[in-house]
Design an enzyme around this catalytic site. Structure first.
Site, PDB file in Angstrom:
ATOM      1  N   GLY A  46       0.886  -0.943   0.158  1.00 48.66           N
ATOM      2  CA  GLY A  46       0.293  -0.136  -0.181  1.00 48.66           C
ATOM      3  C   GLY A  46       1.207   1.528  -0.131  1.00 48.66           C
ATOM      4  O   GLY A  46       1.997   1.255   0.460  1.00 48.66           O
ATOM      5  N   GLN A  51       2.382   9.780   1.111  1.00 54.63           N
ATOM      6  CA  GLN A  51       3.958   9.237   0.819  1.00 54.63           C
ATOM      7  C   GLN A  51       4.947   9.712   0.438  1.00 54.63           C
ATOM      8  O   GLN A  51       6.223  10.001  -0.066  1.00 54.63           O
ATOM      9  CB  GLN A  51       4.075   8.244   1.463  1.00 54.63           C
ATOM     10  CG  GLN A  51       3.337   7.421   2.581  1.00 54.63           C
ATOM     11  CD  GLN A  51       3.755   5.585   2.409  1.00 54.63           C
ATOM     12  OE1 GLN A  51       2.630   5.681   1.935  1.00 54.63           O
ATOM     13  NE2 GLN A  51       4.575   5.011   2.841  1.00 54.63           N
ATOM     14  N   CYS A  92       5.955  -0.126   6.797  1.00 54.37           N
ATOM     15  CA  CYS A  92       5.599   0.899   6.208  1.00 54.37           C
ATOM     16  C   CYS A  92       6.667   1.591   5.420  1.00 54.37           C
ATOM     17  O   CYS A  92       7.872   1.556   5.559  1.00 54.37           O
ATOM     18  CB  CYS A  92       5.026   1.807   6.970  1.00 54.37           C
ATOM     19  SG  CYS A  92       4.397   3.604   6.539  1.00 54.37           S
ATOM     20  N   LEU A  93       6.196   1.736   4.016  1.00 50.96           N
ATOM     21  CA  LEU A  93       7.552   2.528   2.983  1.00 50.96           C
ATOM     22  C   LEU A  93       8.390   3.879   3.717  1.00 50.96           C
ATOM     23  O   LEU A  93       9.474   3.981   3.071  1.00 50.96           O
ATOM     24  CB  LEU A  93       6.803   2.059   1.684  1.00 50.96           C
ATOM     25  CG  LEU A  93       6.910   1.259   1.266  1.00 50.96           C
ATOM     26  CD1 LEU A  93       6.249   1.478  -0.158  1.00 50.96           C
ATOM     27  CD2 LEU A  93       8.141   0.248   0.760  1.00 50.96           C
ATOM     28  N   HIS A 134      -4.245   1.972   7.208  1.00 48.82           N
ATOM     29  CA  HIS A 134      -3.376   1.865   7.628  1.00 48.82           C
ATOM     30  C   HIS A 134      -2.924   2.959   6.224  1.00 48.82           C
ATOM     31  O   HIS A 134      -2.046   4.206   6.907  1.00 48.82           O
ATOM     32  CB  HIS A 134      -2.210   1.360   7.222  1.00 48.82           C
ATOM     33  CG  HIS A 134      -0.679   1.247   7.265  1.00 48.82           C
ATOM     34  ND1 HIS A 134       0.138   1.582   7.654  1.00 48.82           N
ATOM     35  CD2 HIS A 134      -0.206   1.783   6.118  1.00 48.82           C
ATOM     36  CE1 HIS A 134       1.151   1.752   8.034  1.00 48.82           C
ATOM     37  NE2 HIS A 134       1.114   2.298   6.429  1.00 48.82           N
ATOM     38  N   GLU A 135      -3.259   3.120   5.310  1.00 45.39           N
ATOM     39  CA  GLU A 135      -3.179   4.283   4.437  1.00 45.39           C
ATOM     40  C   GLU A 135      -3.995   5.104   4.933  1.00 45.39           C
ATOM     41  O   GLU A 135      -3.899   6.857   3.869  1.00 45.39           O
ATOM     42  CB  GLU A 135      -3.634   3.282   3.284  1.00 45.39           C
ATOM     43  CG  GLU A 135      -2.642   2.803   2.619  1.00 45.39           C
ATOM     44  CD  GLU A 135      -0.826   2.324   2.844  1.00 45.39           C
ATOM     45  OE1 GLU A 135      -0.733   3.931   3.026  1.00 45.39           O
ATOM     46  OE2 GLU A 135      -0.200   1.081   3.205  1.00 45.39           O
ATOM     47  N   HIS A 138      -3.074   7.808   6.578  1.00 47.98           N
ATOM     48  CA  HIS A 138      -1.184   9.168   6.032  1.00 47.98           C
ATOM     49  C   HIS A 138      -2.234   9.678   5.061  1.00 47.98           C
ATOM     50  O   HIS A 138      -1.671  10.849   5.278  1.00 47.98           O
ATOM     51  CB  HIS A 138      -0.934   7.781   5.195  1.00 47.98           C
ATOM     52  CG  HIS A 138       0.375   6.869   5.459  1.00 47.98           C
ATOM     53  ND1 HIS A 138       0.987   7.478   6.154  1.00 47.98           N
ATOM     54  CD2 HIS A 138       0.476   6.123   5.118  1.00 47.98           C
ATOM     55  CE1 HIS A 138       2.288   6.396   6.130  1.00 47.98           C
ATOM     56  NE2 HIS A 138       1.202   5.820   5.822  1.00 47.98           N
TER      57      HIS A 138
HETATM   58  C1  QAP Z   1       1.134  -1.148   5.327  1.00 44.32           C
HETATM   59  O1  QAP Z   1       3.019  -1.113   4.480  1.00 44.32           O
HETATM   60  C2  QAP Z   1       0.714  -1.833   5.782  1.00 44.32           C
HETATM   61  O2  QAP Z   1       9.787  -1.772   6.102  1.00 44.32           O
HETATM   62  C3  QAP Z   1       1.713  -0.771   4.026  1.00 44.32           C
HETATM   63  O3  QAP Z   1      11.879  -2.106   4.009  1.00 44.32           O
HETATM   64  C4  QAP Z   1       1.704  -3.099   6.371  1.00 44.32           C
HETATM   65  O4  QAP Z   1       3.561  -2.020   2.241  1.00 44.32           O
HETATM   66  C5  QAP Z   1      -0.305  -2.869   6.369  1.00 44.32           C
HETATM   67  C6  QAP Z   1       7.704  -2.281   3.337  1.00 44.32           C
HETATM   68  C7  QAP Z   1       1.394  -4.361   7.040  1.00 44.32           C
HETATM   69  C8  QAP Z   1      -1.085  -3.930   7.077  1.00 44.32           C
HETATM   70  C9  QAP Z   1       0.644  -4.328   7.409  1.00 44.32           C
HETATM   71  C10 QAP Z   1       8.791  -2.317   4.513  1.00 44.32           C
HETATM   72  C11 QAP Z   1       8.717  -2.103   2.412  1.00 44.32           C
HETATM   73  C12 QAP Z   1       6.490  -2.251   3.309  1.00 44.32           C
HETATM   74  C13 QAP Z   1       9.379  -2.179   4.791  1.00 44.32           C
HETATM   75  C14 QAP Z   1       3.994  -1.596   3.343  1.00 44.32           C
HETATM   76  C15 QAP Z   1      11.073  -2.734   4.108  1.00 44.32           C
HETATM   77  C16 QAP Z   1       9.991  -2.658   2.460  1.00 44.32           C
HETATM   78  C17 QAP Z   1       5.004  -1.662   3.840  1.00 44.32           C
HETATM   79 CO    CO Z   2       2.475   3.455   5.777  1.00 42.42          CO
END
Ligand code: QAP
Ligand code: CO
Length: 168
Positions: A46, A51, A92-93, A134-135, A138
């Site tokens: 997401g 972001q 989170c990205l 989560h999004e 943001h």
């Molecule tokens: C939000 O997060 C989310 O640390 C989206 O090194 C995450 O896409 C909602 C990511 C989990 C529900 C459960 C994170 C990629 C991506 C990192 C993401 C990384 C590389 C996170």
């Molecule tokens: Co995020």
């Protein structure tokens, strides 16, 4: 298509409250394509416009294993959330390398426009429901680490700043 730079926590711009998207025009369509490309390239599930430093109510999501079910949410609003809550690890990205347990509603019903500007109602459960919450946070200027204790949040802040200093 282009990869967009992602803001890293604790960048203060991540706390900007997004404004409604006024029209799904060529600019928004190009932004959607770039955000999807950026999300897939970063292996994310997401990404909110906040972001990538665009403060408009736009989210892209793909929680499928095959990474072939892009979802676009424009001007999303929560219609209902389940009283049942679940706790799961989130990342989170904008906070790379950090994962921690966060409690969220297990299911949500939302209304949003899709990539064509069509208003749709979406019922989501489990990972998709958590990702939508989560999004949407943001878009309100909220990053998931703000649900953690001040101690944990400060440790994460220090770690991120150190990593960012090392990058330069
Ligand atoms: C939000 O997060 C989310 O640390 C989206 O090194 C995450 O896409 C909602 C990511 C989990 C529900 C459960 C994170 C990629 C991506 C990192 C993401 C990384 C590389 C996170
Ligand atoms: Co995020």
């Amino acid at each position: 298509m282009a990869l967009l730079p992602i803001l890293s926590y604790p960048d203060p711009r991540l706390h900007t409250v997004a404004q409604a998207v006024q029209a799904v025009d060529d600019r928004i369509r190009a932004l959607i394509a770039d955000m999807l490309e950026t999300m897939y390239e970063s292996n994310g599930i997401g990404l909110a416009a906040t972001q990538v430093n665009i403060h408009e109510r736009l989210i892209v999501i793909d929680v499928s294993e095959e990474r072939n079910q892009p979802m676009v949410l424009i001007n999303p609003e929560v219609l209902w959330q389940s009283p049942e809550r679940v706790r799961g690890d989130e990342g989170c990205l904008s906070v790379p390398g950090i994962y921690d347990g966060i409690e969220r509603a297990r299911a949500v019903k939302i209304q949003a426009q899709d990539g064509e500007g069509q208003l749709r109602t979406i019922e989501a459960e489990d990972l998709l429901a958590v990702c939508i919450q989560h999004e949407m946070d943001h878009l309100m200027g909220k990053v998931f680490v703000e649900y953690l204790s001040p101690l944990k949040r400060n440790r994460i802040k220090t770690k991120m700043l150190k990593a960012q200093r090392a990058e330069r």
